[in-house]
Scaffold this active site. Structure first.
Site, mmCIF file in Angstrom:
data_model
loop_
_atom_site.group_PDB
_atom_site.id
_atom_site.type_symbol
_atom_site.label_atom_id
_atom_site.label_comp_id
_atom_site.label_asym_id
_atom_site.label_seq_id
_atom_site.Cartn_x
_atom_site.Cartn_y
_atom_site.Cartn_z
ATOM 1 N N ASP A 65 0.721 -1.001 0.520
ATOM 2 C CA ASP A 65 -0.086 -0.198 -0.059
ATOM 3 C C ASP A 65 0.849 1.188 0.054
ATOM 4 O O ASP A 65 2.235 1.871 0.581
ATOM 5 C CB ASP A 65 -1.145 -0.378 1.366
ATOM 6 C CG ASP A 65 0.198 -0.173 2.547
ATOM 7 O OD1 ASP A 65 1.165 -0.029 2.988
ATOM 8 O OD2 ASP A 65 -0.802 -0.713 3.771
ATOM 9 N N ASN A 134 -7.681 -2.371 14.182
ATOM 10 C CA ASN A 134 -9.329 -2.636 13.661
ATOM 11 C C ASN A 134 -9.837 -4.153 12.277
ATOM 12 O O ASN A 134 -10.809 -3.960 12.178
ATOM 13 C CB ASN A 134 -9.896 -2.109 12.881
ATOM 14 C CG ASN A 134 -9.315 -0.955 11.528
ATOM 15 O OD1 ASN A 134 -8.058 -2.228 11.429
ATOM 16 N ND2 ASN A 134 -9.960 -0.153 11.006
ATOM 17 N N HIS A 136 -7.751 -4.209 9.851
ATOM 18 C CA HIS A 136 -6.965 -4.148 8.684
ATOM 19 C C HIS A 136 -6.778 -4.984 8.201
ATOM 20 O O HIS A 136 -4.968 -5.059 8.793
ATOM 21 C CB HIS A 136 -7.022 -3.080 8.508
ATOM 22 C CG HIS A 136 -6.012 -1.882 8.578
ATOM 23 N ND1 HIS A 136 -6.198 -0.840 8.907
ATOM 24 C CD2 HIS A 136 -4.618 -1.984 8.724
ATOM 25 C CE1 HIS A 136 -4.836 0.010 9.895
ATOM 26 N NE2 HIS A 136 -4.225 -1.051 8.713
ATOM 27 N N GLU A 141 -9.284 -1.593 4.952
ATOM 28 C CA GLU A 141 -10.407 -1.598 6.361
ATOM 29 C C GLU A 141 -11.853 -2.143 6.316
ATOM 30 O O GLU A 141 -12.368 -2.866 5.025
ATOM 31 C CB GLU A 141 -10.945 1.065 6.370
ATOM 32 C CG GLU A 141 -10.000 1.270 6.020
ATOM 33 C CD GLU A 141 -8.934 1.648 7.835
ATOM 34 O OE1 GLU A 141 -9.140 0.607 8.308
ATOM 35 O OE2 GLU A 141 -8.360 2.273 7.514
#
Ligand code: GLP
Length: 250
Positions: A65, A134, A136, A141
């Site tokens: 990313d 979370n 990810h 996400e």
């Protein structure tokens, strides 16, 4: 799923074991394709690997990313991190290292170009991964489609807050990114998840033993045929007693 779970005492143990997976792959296939992760979790692996005498000059590498909107050359960009932590110290050929082009005029087109380059290279042999609080993976996400491809995404506030430690102020954390999709990651032939710290224990347990759902992107690991998890004792603490429910190493 075929899952091998290794618990190590500390970051040094995680680094050595992670580096050994790369070493075995590259000794067997000098022109293999590596998937690189940023974040703090994989750093011990890169540092341990630097001490191995391994020729990585024929390896191709693809980052997971990149932020959108940082000035070119910004030290917080993942292109800069990969160059600093991986390409130079490990002696990769910069022409064989691909990072999504976060400062492209047209980031959506840059995302498509990245996915095409990855496919042309024949896909990733070994993909390093970290996990966000979370759930990810890369910058996918919660809510990301399980078959998504490389694309532009908005960063959640949770992720922006978590990554503020790399910037002078929280306001400087970009709001958008280009990330490999969950479908892109799932096409890698071997996934190597690196997890450190007790603050990741809950999400690691949920990813490996909870339902497979877009609410927890890392739950896609359960859909993959070859997953290796290296966790330090604190991160693995939530999995105590569950080892037997997980399949043995292949
Ligand atoms: C970032 C990266 C992810 C990484 C995650 C966890 O947001 N985009 O690829 O896995 O954070 O980072 P860390 O390993 O520092 O906890």
């Amino acid at each position: 799923m075929s899952l091998a779970l290794y618990t190590v005492p500390d970051a040094a143990g995680l680094g050595e074991l992670g580096a050994s997976f790369i070493e075995v792959l590259v000794r067997d296939r000098p022109a293999s394709v590596l998937g690189l992760a940023t974040g703090s979790s994989p750093l011990p692996v890169y540092r341990a690997l630097a001490a191995h005498e391994l020729d990585l000059s024929r390896v191709s590498a693809f980052a997971l990313d990149e932020y959108v909107g940082l000035p070119a050359g910004s030290p917080q960009s993942y292109a800069a991190v990969i160059d600093r932590e991986v390409t130079r110290p490990l002696g990769l050929d910069p022409d064989r290292v691909a990072v999504p082009e976060g400062c492209a005029q047209d980031p959506a087109q840059a995302a498509e170009a990245f996915e095409a380059r990855l496919e042309d290279a024949g896909g990733v042999d070994l993909q390093l991964l970290g996990i966000g609080h979370n759930g990810h993976l890369a910058f996918n996400e919660p809510g990301s489609p399980l078959d998504s491809r490389t694309r532009v995404q908005r960063l959640s506030e949770t992720t922006r807050r978590a990554n503020a430690r790399f910037f002078a102020s929280p306001a400087e954390v970009p709001r958008f990114c280009i990330t490999q999709g969950l479908g892109t990651i799932r096409r890698a032939r071997h996934l190597l998840l690196l997890v450190r710290g007790g603050d990741k224990a809950g999400i690691l347990k949920r990813a490996l033993t909870g339902p497979v759902t877009t609410d927890c992107p890392a739950s896609i690991l359960q859909l993959h045929q070859r997953v290796t998890v290296i966790a330090d004792e604190a991160a693995a603490s939530g999995l105590a007693g569950l080892e037997e429910a997980l399949l043995p190493p292949v």
